[in-house]
Design a protein around this motif. Sequence first.
Motif, PDB file in Angstrom:
ATOM      1  N   PRO A  33       0.830  -1.210   0.000  1.00 47.24           N
ATOM      2  CA  PRO A  33       0.000   0.000   0.000  1.00 47.24           C
ATOM      3  C   PRO A  33       0.861   1.254   0.000  1.00 47.24           C
ATOM      4  N   SER A  34       0.441   2.259  -0.767  1.00 50.30           N
ATOM      5  CA  SER A  34       1.175   3.514  -0.833  1.00 50.30           C
ATOM      6  C   SER A  34       0.920   4.338   0.425  1.00 50.30           C
ATOM      7  N   VAL A  35       1.908   5.197   0.755  1.00 49.96           N
ATOM      8  CA  VAL A  35       1.776   6.054   1.934  1.00 49.96           C
ATOM      9  C   VAL A  35       0.800   7.175   1.608  1.00 49.96           C
ATOM     10  N   PRO A  36      -0.214   7.409   2.415  1.00 47.97           N
ATOM     11  CA  PRO A  36      -1.199   8.448   2.103  1.00 47.97           C
ATOM     12  C   PRO A  36      -0.585   9.839   2.191  1.00 47.97           C
ATOM     13  N   GLU A  37      -1.127  10.740   1.374  1.00 48.10           N
ATOM     14  CA  GLU A  37      -0.700  12.135   1.396  1.00 48.10           C
ATOM     15  C   GLU A  37      -1.140  12.800   2.699  1.00 48.10           C
ATOM     16  N   ARG A  38      -0.333  13.747   3.163  1.00 44.88           N
ATOM     17  CA  ARG A  38      -0.721  14.518   4.339  1.00 44.88           C
ATOM     18  C   ARG A  38      -1.833  15.479   3.977  1.00 44.88           C
ATOM     19  N   PRO A  39      -2.705  15.812   4.927  1.00 39.31           N
ATOM     20  CA  PRO A  39      -3.750  16.803   4.647  1.00 39.31           C
ATOM     21  C   PRO A  39      -3.146  18.145   4.243  1.00 39.31           C
ATOM     22  N   ASP A  40      -3.802  18.814   3.302  1.00 38.42           N
ATOM     23  CA  ASP A  40      -3.287  20.103   2.829  1.00 38.42           C
ATOM     24  C   ASP A  40      -3.164  21.114   3.960  1.00 38.42           C
ATOM     25  N   ALA A  41      -4.109  21.097   4.882  1.00 41.87           N
ATOM     26  CA  ALA A  41      -4.075  22.059   5.984  1.00 41.87           C
ATOM     27  C   ALA A  41      -2.828  21.876   6.842  1.00 41.87           C
ATOM     28  N   ALA A  42      -2.440  20.630   7.081  1.00 41.20           N
ATOM     29  CA  ALA A  42      -1.248  20.368   7.890  1.00 41.20           C
ATOM     30  C   ALA A  42       0.017  20.808   7.163  1.00 41.20           C
ATOM     31  N   VAL A  43       0.062  20.568   5.854  1.00 38.36           N
ATOM     32  CA  VAL A  43       1.234  20.977   5.077  1.00 38.36           C
ATOM     33  C   VAL A  43       1.364  22.495   5.058  1.00 38.36           C
ATOM     34  N   VAL A  44       0.246  23.178   4.817  1.00 34.28           N
ATOM     35  CA  VAL A  44       0.276  24.646   4.780  1.00 34.28           C
ATOM     36  C   VAL A  44       0.644  25.215   6.140  1.00 34.28           C
ATOM     37  N   ARG A  45       0.139  24.620   7.214  1.00 37.47           N
ATOM     38  CA  ARG A  45       0.459  25.102   8.561  1.00 37.47           C
ATOM     39  C   ARG A  45       1.956  24.997   8.833  1.00 37.47           C
ATOM     40  N   ASP A  46       2.539  23.860   8.531  1.00 33.81           N
ATOM     41  CA  ASP A  46       3.975  23.683   8.763  1.00 33.81           C
ATOM     42  C   ASP A  46       4.797  24.617   7.881  1.00 33.81           C
ATOM     43  N   ALA A  47       4.401  24.747   6.623  1.00 33.63           N
ATOM     44  CA  ALA A  47       5.149  25.586   5.692  1.00 33.63           C
ATOM     45  C   ALA A  47       5.095  27.058   6.109  1.00 33.63           C
ATOM     46  N   LEU A  48       3.917  27.532   6.502  1.00 38.36           N
ATOM     47  CA  LEU A  48       3.800  28.919   6.947  1.00 38.36           C
ATOM     48  C   LEU A  48       4.567  29.151   8.242  1.00 38.36           C
TER      49      LEU A  48
END
Length: 278
Positions: A33-48
């Motif tokens: 099974p492929s690793v699921p993508e992280r939620p966009d909100a979590a990625v944007v929060r960390d990036a900001l």
Amino acid sequence: MAEQTDRAVPAEIRTAQVRGPGSPATGAHDEPPSVPERPDAAVVRDALGVGVAVGLSGFAFGVTSAGAGLSVWQTCALSLLVFTGASQFALVGALAAGGNPFTAAAGAFFLGVRNAFYGLRLSAVLGYRGAVRPLAAHWIIDETAAVTLAQTGRRSARLGFTVTGLSLYVLWNLTTLGGALGARALGDTAAWGLDAAGPAVFVALLAPMLRSAVERCTAGLAVLLLLVTLPVLPAGVPVLLSALAAPAVLAVQGRWRRRLAPQERAGADHDTVEEDRT
């Protein structure tokens, strides 16, 4: 009757019976099974979070650059065109200490070379093509590389790279302008110790990435070379000499492995003989 019985059995079960329990599995159903993508909100929060935290240190660069004698437009041009904080601090720090401009530029250049290695790794992760690649290359720095490589898929990696790069680029240049314009109000900029803000951020980002003993030894030797040569050599030269830590540690590691190789082979042969006797 046998043919009818075989037809009644599903194809997957018949294939499993032919392969047997010890045979390797094949087919789409057997892929991991492929690793699921992280939620966009979590990625944007960390990036900001990274972009805002590091972008605010542009104030320190603007003040330090103005204190080193650079004009406002020269300071802003460095942030717009160079956009790699450690190299920018190294350049203006060497100039402020009275170093030769060519030596200062060389030290900043060698610090910036690491971004080329980031680019080799991120190129495969992001997969940008065409005219987007040179634009994305301008944003390949420590912070964008750290956020991008922390993601689990290409979509999350691109989102983290874009948000981190955009927020950091905009905020870094705005705070650089503010710091350069407000340097006069601070008076003696050296008394505030703002020139240490950039290196401190760089160390904070780099330290968690030093996982192996070789990496930690290389970083420790580089720091030692800087501390020893900084009081006696012209500004900018200690940074160049600290780059020798990497080949020195790798050379020692190579010698150590060559010495241990005969012992490891002898131990492996001894274990084989004991197994044969058993």
